[in-house]
Write an enzyme that holds these catalytic residues in place. Structure first.
Site, PDB file in Angstrom:
ATOM      1  N   ASP A  26       8.235   7.222 -13.178  1.00 57.40           N
ATOM      2  CA  ASP A  26       7.130   6.340 -12.815  1.00 57.40           C
ATOM      3  C   ASP A  26       7.185   5.116 -13.721  1.00 57.40           C
ATOM      4  O   ASP A  26       7.462   5.227 -14.912  1.00 57.40           O
ATOM      5  CB  ASP A  26       5.788   7.076 -12.995  1.00 57.40           C
TER       6      ASP A  26
ATOM      7  N   TYR B  81       1.442  -4.812   2.851  1.00 60.03           N
ATOM      8  CA  TYR B  81       1.683  -3.417   2.434  1.00 60.03           C
ATOM      9  C   TYR B  81       2.298  -2.612   3.567  1.00 60.03           C
ATOM     10  O   TYR B  81       3.356  -1.989   3.413  1.00 60.03           O
ATOM     11  CB  TYR B  81       0.370  -2.762   1.967  1.00 60.03           C
TER      12      TYR B  81
ATOM     13  N   THR C  74       9.240  -3.183  -4.726  1.00 59.81           N
ATOM     14  CA  THR C  74       9.142  -1.735  -4.998  1.00 59.81           C
ATOM     15  C   THR C  74       9.322  -0.916  -3.729  1.00 59.81           C
ATOM     16  O   THR C  74      10.120   0.013  -3.683  1.00 59.81           O
ATOM     17  CB  THR C  74       7.777  -1.415  -5.642  1.00 59.81           C
TER      18      THR C  74
ATOM     19  N   ASP D 267      11.590   2.339 -13.554  1.00 58.82           N
ATOM     20  CA  ASP D 267      11.265   1.581 -12.347  1.00 58.82           C
ATOM     21  C   ASP D 267      12.284   1.976 -11.272  1.00 58.82           C
ATOM     22  O   ASP D 267      13.488   1.936 -11.523  1.00 58.82           O
ATOM     23  CB  ASP D 267      11.402   0.085 -12.712  1.00 58.82           C
TER      24      ASP D 267
ATOM     25  N   LYS E  79       6.046  -0.801   3.936  1.00 57.87           N
ATOM     26  CA  LYS E  79       6.247   0.646   4.155  1.00 57.87           C
ATOM     27  C   LYS E  79       7.058   0.874   5.435  1.00 57.87           C
ATOM     28  O   LYS E  79       7.924   1.748   5.493  1.00 57.87           O
ATOM     29  CB  LYS E  79       4.904   1.368   4.241  1.00 57.87           C
TER      30      LYS E  79
ATOM     31  N   THR F 237       2.572   1.477 -13.589  1.00 58.40           N
ATOM     32  CA  THR F 237       1.865   0.236 -13.263  1.00 58.40           C
ATOM     33  C   THR F 237       0.371   0.499 -13.516  1.00 58.40           C
ATOM     34  O   THR F 237      -0.004   1.585 -13.977  1.00 58.40           O
ATOM     35  CB  THR F 237       2.043  -0.117 -11.765  1.00 58.40           C
TER      36      THR F 237
ATOM     37  N   THR G  64       3.224   6.250   5.623  1.00 58.10           N
ATOM     38  CA  THR G  64       1.791   6.128   5.909  1.00 58.10           C
ATOM     39  C   THR G  64       1.536   5.884   7.403  1.00 58.10           C
ATOM     40  O   THR G  64       2.384   5.299   8.087  1.00 58.10           O
ATOM     41  CB  THR G  64       1.206   4.954   5.084  1.00 58.10           C
ATOM     42  N   ASP G  65       0.356   6.287   7.856  1.00 52.81           N
ATOM     43  CA  ASP G  65      -0.018   6.002   9.248  1.00 52.81           C
ATOM     44  C   ASP G  65      -0.201   4.506   9.493  1.00 52.81           C
ATOM     45  O   ASP G  65      -0.242   4.060  10.640  1.00 52.81           O
ATOM     46  CB  ASP G  65      -1.296   6.774   9.645  1.00 52.81           C
ATOM     47  N   GLU G  66      -0.304   3.720   8.401  1.00 52.15           N
ATOM     48  CA  GLU G  66      -0.520   2.279   8.585  1.00 52.15           C
ATOM     49  C   GLU G  66       0.664   1.593   9.252  1.00 52.15           C
ATOM     50  O   GLU G  66       0.531   0.469   9.738  1.00 52.15           O
ATOM     51  CB  GLU G  66      -0.837   1.603   7.243  1.00 52.15           C
TER      52      GLU G  66
HETATM   53  P1  NAD Z   1      -0.840   5.060  -6.205  1.00 49.20           P
HETATM   54  O1  NAD Z   1      -0.915   3.579  -6.172  1.00 49.20           O
HETATM   55  O2  NAD Z   1      -2.003   5.841  -6.706  1.00 49.20           O
HETATM   56  O3  NAD Z   1       0.418   5.524  -7.073  1.00 49.20           O
HETATM   57  C1  NAD Z   1       1.670   4.894  -6.992  1.00 49.20           C
HETATM   58  C2  NAD Z   1       2.482   5.310  -8.215  1.00 49.20           C
HETATM   59  O4  NAD Z   1       3.771   4.663  -8.112  1.00 49.20           O
HETATM   60  C3  NAD Z   1       1.881   4.858  -9.544  1.00 49.20           C
HETATM   61  O5  NAD Z   1       1.936   5.897 -10.481  1.00 49.20           O
HETATM   62  C4  NAD Z   1       2.764   3.690  -9.975  1.00 49.20           C
HETATM   63  O6  NAD Z   1       2.843   3.532 -11.382  1.00 49.20           O
HETATM   64  C5  NAD Z   1       4.094   4.100  -9.373  1.00 49.20           C
HETATM   65  N1  NAD Z   1       4.986   2.947  -9.141  1.00 49.20           N
HETATM   66  C6  NAD Z   1       4.660   1.755  -8.583  1.00 49.20           C
HETATM   67  N2  NAD Z   1       5.751   0.954  -8.581  1.00 49.20           N
HETATM   68  C7  NAD Z   1       6.769   1.664  -9.120  1.00 49.20           C
HETATM   69  C8  NAD Z   1       8.137   1.385  -9.363  1.00 49.20           C
HETATM   70  N3  NAD Z   1       8.683   0.194  -9.064  1.00 49.20           N
HETATM   71  N4  NAD Z   1       8.901   2.353  -9.933  1.00 49.20           N
HETATM   72  C9  NAD Z   1       8.372   3.552 -10.267  1.00 49.20           C
HETATM   73  N5  NAD Z   1       7.066   3.878 -10.076  1.00 49.20           N
HETATM   74  C10 NAD Z   1       6.289   2.930  -9.496  1.00 49.20           C
HETATM   75  O7  NAD Z   1      -0.449   5.493  -4.729  1.00 49.20           O
HETATM   76  P2  NAD Z   1      -0.839   6.805  -3.908  1.00 49.20           P
HETATM   77  O8  NAD Z   1      -2.112   6.570  -3.224  1.00 49.20           O
HETATM   78  O9  NAD Z   1      -0.655   7.976  -4.787  1.00 49.20           O
HETATM   79  O10 NAD Z   1       0.310   6.773  -2.796  1.00 49.20           O
HETATM   80  C11 NAD Z   1       1.552   7.436  -3.018  1.00 49.20           C
HETATM   81  C12 NAD Z   1       2.427   7.251  -1.801  1.00 49.20           C
HETATM   82  O11 NAD Z   1       1.780   7.774  -0.650  1.00 49.20           O
HETATM   83  C13 NAD Z   1       2.720   5.787  -1.479  1.00 49.20           C
HETATM   84  O12 NAD Z   1       4.056   5.698  -1.060  1.00 49.20           O
HETATM   85  C14 NAD Z   1       1.768   5.457  -0.341  1.00 49.20           C
HETATM   86  O13 NAD Z   1       2.315   4.465   0.487  1.00 49.20           O
HETATM   87  C15 NAD Z   1       1.699   6.782   0.371  1.00 49.20           C
HETATM   88  N6  NAD Z   1       0.445   7.077   1.098  1.00 49.20           N
HETATM   89  C16 NAD Z   1      -0.760   6.949   0.489  1.00 49.20           C
HETATM   90  C17 NAD Z   1      -1.928   7.317   1.168  1.00 49.20           C
HETATM   91  C18 NAD Z   1      -3.289   7.208   0.530  1.00 49.20           C
HETATM   92  O14 NAD Z   1      -4.294   7.411   1.219  1.00 49.20           O
HETATM   93  N7  NAD Z   1      -3.398   6.919  -0.752  1.00 49.20           N
HETATM   94  C19 NAD Z   1      -1.842   7.794   2.485  1.00 49.20           C
HETATM   95  C20 NAD Z   1      -0.584   7.887   3.085  1.00 49.20           C
HETATM   96  C21 NAD Z   1       0.556   7.543   2.379  1.00 49.20           C
HETATM   97  O1  DAU Z   2      -3.988   5.219   5.947  1.00 51.77           O
HETATM   98  C1  DAU Z   2      -3.236   5.446   4.802  1.00 51.77           C
HETATM   99  C2  DAU Z   2      -3.479   4.340   3.795  1.00 51.77           C
HETATM  100  O2  DAU Z   2      -4.790   4.538   3.278  1.00 51.77           O
HETATM  101  C3  DAU Z   2      -2.454   4.340   2.672  1.00 51.77           C
HETATM  102  O3  DAU Z   2      -1.196   4.026   3.213  1.00 51.77           O
HETATM  103  C4  DAU Z   2      -2.829   3.322   1.591  1.00 51.77           C
HETATM  104  O4  DAU Z   2      -1.929   3.415   0.506  1.00 51.77           O
HETATM  105  C5  DAU Z   2      -4.229   3.653   1.112  1.00 51.77           C
HETATM  106  O5  DAU Z   2      -4.621   2.705   0.128  1.00 51.77           O
HETATM  107  C6  DAU Z   2      -5.215   3.655   2.269  1.00 51.77           C
HETATM  108  O6  DAU Z   2      -5.377   2.326   2.825  1.00 51.77           O
HETATM  109  P1  DAU Z   2      -6.807   1.750   3.280  1.00 51.77           P
HETATM  110  O7  DAU Z   2      -6.735   0.286   3.300  1.00 51.77           O
HETATM  111  O8  DAU Z   2      -7.299   2.462   4.481  1.00 51.77           O
HETATM  112  O9  DAU Z   2      -7.697   2.305   2.022  1.00 51.77           O
HETATM  113  P2  DAU Z   2      -8.854   1.622   1.163  1.00 51.77           P
HETATM  114  O10 DAU Z   2      -9.432   2.716   0.329  1.00 51.77           O
HETATM  115  O11 DAU Z   2      -8.411   0.380   0.492  1.00 51.77           O
HETATM  116  O12 DAU Z   2      -9.913   1.229   2.274  1.00 51.77           O
HETATM  117  C7  DAU Z   2     -10.466   2.209   3.148  1.00 51.77           C
HETATM  118  C8  DAU Z   2     -11.418   1.486   4.089  1.00 51.77           C
HETATM  119  O13 DAU Z   2     -12.549   1.035   3.358  1.00 51.77           O
HETATM  120  C9  DAU Z   2     -10.831   0.243   4.741  1.00 51.77           C
HETATM  121  O14 DAU Z   2     -11.317   0.140   6.057  1.00 51.77           O
HETATM  122  C10 DAU Z   2     -11.361  -0.900   3.891  1.00 51.77           C
HETATM  123  C11 DAU Z   2     -12.704  -0.388   3.427  1.00 51.77           C
HETATM  124  N1  DAU Z   2     -13.165  -0.861   2.091  1.00 51.77           N
HETATM  125  C12 DAU Z   2     -12.321  -0.718   1.047  1.00 51.77           C
HETATM  126  C13 DAU Z   2     -12.692  -1.118  -0.217  1.00 51.77           C
HETATM  127  C14 DAU Z   2     -11.764  -0.994  -1.386  1.00 51.77           C
HETATM  128  C15 DAU Z   2     -14.446  -1.373   1.942  1.00 51.77           C
HETATM  129  O15 DAU Z   2     -15.216  -1.466   2.900  1.00 51.77           O
HETATM  130  N2  DAU Z   2     -14.829  -1.766   0.685  1.00 51.77           N
HETATM  131  C16 DAU Z   2     -14.008  -1.692  -0.395  1.00 51.77           C
HETATM  132  O16 DAU Z   2     -14.402  -2.116  -1.515  1.00 51.77           O
END
Ligand code: NAD
Ligand code: DAU
Length: 340
Positions: free
Chosen positions: A34, A154, A101, A60, A158, A37, A126-128
Site C-alpha cells: 500500500d 474515477y 494508479t 506504490d 476503473k 495515501t 465497481t458497478d460504476e
Molecule cells: P480506499 O480509498 O479506502 O482504499 C484504497 C487503498 O489503496 C488505500 O489504502 C490507498 O493508500 C491505496 N492506494 C492508493 N493508491 C495506491 C498506489 N498507487 N499504490 C498502492 N496503494 C495505493 O478504497 P476502497 O473503498 O477500500 O476501495 C478498494 C477497491 O474497491 C477500489 O479498487 C475500488 O475501486 C473498489 N470498490 C470500492 C467500493 C466502495 O464502495 N468503496 C465498491 C466497489 C468497488
Molecule cells: O458503487 C461503488 C462505488 O461506491 C465505488 O466504486 C466507489 O469507490 C465508492 O466511493 C462509492 O462511490 P459513490 O460516489 O456512490 O460513494 P459516495 O459515498 O461518495 O457517495 C454516495 C452517494 O452519496 C452519492 O450519490 C453521492 C452522495 N453524497 C456523497 C457525499 C460524500 C452526498 O449526498 N453527500 C456527500 O457529502
C-alpha cells in the site's frame, strides 16, 4: 500454504479483506502493499501487524521495479488488486492520479503476474463502470452484459483497468477474474464517503451535506459480504469471467442519512441540501444472479442490521476516525464543502 498479494490493504475494503482471510484460514499468508495515501492508514491494520502470516510493504503499485522485485521474492499464488484512488468527488477535482494508479498501476501488476507466472490475478472493480440507471425504472439492474458507460474520471479509470485486464486475458492468457461490486459500508470506511461522513458529522452536530435533492439511489453491501464474494471468486471463479456483487439493498441517499440521524438520536435540521455532484449518477442496482447461481454466494447482512453494526463500530472506535481525520482531511473538507 497459499500466499496472497493484497494491494491497497491499508484502505477500507482491502483491510477488511485482510482480516477476513487471516481469520478464516490458518494456512494463508498475506502480503499487503500500500502506498499509504490519505485513504490508507496503518492504524487500520494494527490488529494483524504481529500476525506471523501477515507482512506489510509500503509501495506504490505504479513502481514497476519495486513491484517486480516483490513478485520475484515472494512467489505469490494470487494477486488481489484493491489499490486505487476510489473517491468520485476527488476524481472530479484532480483526475490525473486516478489514471496513474487505477490504469497504469493495474498494468504493472498484470505484467508482473505474467512474468512470474502467478496462477490468479483478481481485479476489484465497481458497478460504476456500467454508468447509471434511471430513477423511474426499478425493474432495471446491471448484469455482467450491461455495456460500459462511465460518468466520472474515477469510473472511466476503473473501466479502463477492466478492459486492460480482459485484454491481457485474451492476448496473453493471463488467468484473470474481475468483480464489480456495489457501494460498500462498514468498519474502517474513510469519513469522506457518504455513510461514515454522516455518522461523524452527526456526532459533532455538524451539517450533513446532501447533494442535490438526495434522491439518488445506491445499492449498499456490508463490506464483509464483499470480502466473502472475492474469496469465493479467487477460489472457485472461472478464469476470464466477470462477477457482479450486490445484495439488493437499494436506498435513496436521503433515506440513509435519516436512518443515521434517527439511530444517533439527532435532529433532521442537521440536513443541508448542497450543490449536486457534477455528472451525478442517479441509481446503481446490481443483479447478482451469476455469482449466486455459479458460486453459491449470498449476502449475510441486510441493510438495517449492517447500518446499526456500522454506527456502533464508529461509536466504539472514535480513536481510529479521529486519527485518520488529520490536517489534510480538514483542508479537503474546507475545499469540498466550504462554498456549498
Ligand atoms: P480506499 O480509498 O479506502 O482504499 C484504497 C487503498 O489503496 C488505500 O489504502 C490507498 O493508500 C491505496 N492506494 C492508493 N493508491 C495506491 C498506489 N498507487 N499504490 C498502492 N496503494 C495505493 O478504497 P476502497 O473503498 O477500500 O476501495 C478498494 C477497491 O474497491 C477500489 O479498487 C475500488 O475501486 C473498489 N470498490 C470500492 C467500493 C466502495 O464502495 N468503496 C465498491 C466497489 C468497488
Ligand atoms: O458503487 C461503488 C462505488 O461506491 C465505488 O466504486 C466507489 O469507490 C465508492 O466511493 C462509492 O462511490 P459513490 O460516489 O456512490 O460513494 P459516495 O459515498 O461518495 O457517495 C454516495 C452517494 O452519496 C452519492 O450519490 C453521492 C452522495 N453524497 C456523497 C457525499 C460524500 C452526498 O449526498 N453527500 C456527500 O457529502
Amino acid at each position: 500454504m497459499k500466499k496472497l498479494l493484497v494491494t491497497g490493504g491499508a484502505g477500507f475494503i482491502g483491510a477488511n479483506f485482510v482480516y477476513y482471510i487471516l481469520n478464516k484460514y490458518q494456512d494463508r499468508q498475506v502480503v499487503c502493499i500500500d502506498k499509504l495515501t490519505y485513504a490508507g492508514n496503518l492504524e487500520t491494520l494494527k490488529g494483524v501487524m504481529d500476525n506471523p502470516n501477515f507482512k506489510f510493504v509500503k509501495a506504490d503499485i505504479t513502481d514497476r521495479e519495486t513491484v517486480f522485485k516483490l513478485f520475484e521474492e515472494e512467489k505469490f499464488d494470487a494477486v488481489i488488486n484493491f489499490a486505487a484512488e476510489s473517491h468520485v468527488d476527488r476524481s472530479i477535482v484532480e483526475p490525473e492520479v486516478f489514471l496513474k494508479t487505477n490504469i497504469l498501476g493495474t498494468q504493472v501488476l498484470l505484467d508482473a503476474t505474467n512474468k512470474y507466472n502467478v496462477p490468479r490475478y483478481h481485479q476489484v472493480s465497481t458497478d460504476e463502470v456500467y454508468g447509471d440507471l434511471p430513477l423511474d425504472r426499478p425493474d432495471l439492474f446491471f448484469t455482467e452484459d450491461t455495456p460500459i458507460h462511465t460518468s466520472s474520471p474515477y469510473s472511466a479509470s476503473k473501466a479502463s483497468a477492466d478492459l486492460l485486464v480482459l485484454a491481457y486475458y485474451r492476448t496473453y492468457k493471463t488467468p484473470v477474474t474481475i468483480s464489480r461490486c456495489s457501494n460498500n459500508y462498514g468498519p474502517y470506511h474513510f469519513p469522506e464517503k457518504l455513510i461514515p461522513l454522516m455518522i461523524v458529522n452527526a456526532l459533532h452536530d455538524k451539517a450533513l451535506p446532501v447533494y442535490g435533492e438526495g434522491i439518488n439511489v445506491r445499492d449498499w453491501l456490508y463490506v464483509e459480504d464483499h470480502c466473502k464474494a472475492i474469496d469465493m471468486i479467487v477460489n472457485d471463479g472461472t478464469v476470464g469471467e466477470i462477477y457482479n456483487i450486490g445484495g439488493h439493498n437499494e436506498r435513496q441517499n436521503i433515506e440513509v442519512v435519516k436512518t443515521i440521524i434517527k439511530a444517533l438520536g439527532k435532529d433532521e435540521s442537521l440536513i443541508k441540501y448542497v450543490t449536486d455532484r457534477p455528472g451525478h449518477d442517479r441509481r446503481y442496482a446490481i443483479d447478482p444472479t451469476k455469482i449466486r447461481t455459479e458460486l453459491g454466494w449470498y449476502p449475510e447482512t441486510d441493510f438495517d442490521t449492517g447500518i446499526q453494526k456500522t454506527i456502533d463500530w464508529y461509536l466504539e472506535n472514535r480513536e481510529w476516525w479521529q486519527n485518520v481525520m488529520d490536517g489534510s482531511y480538514q483542508e479537503y473538507y474546507e475545499k469540498m464543502y466550504g462554498n456549498k
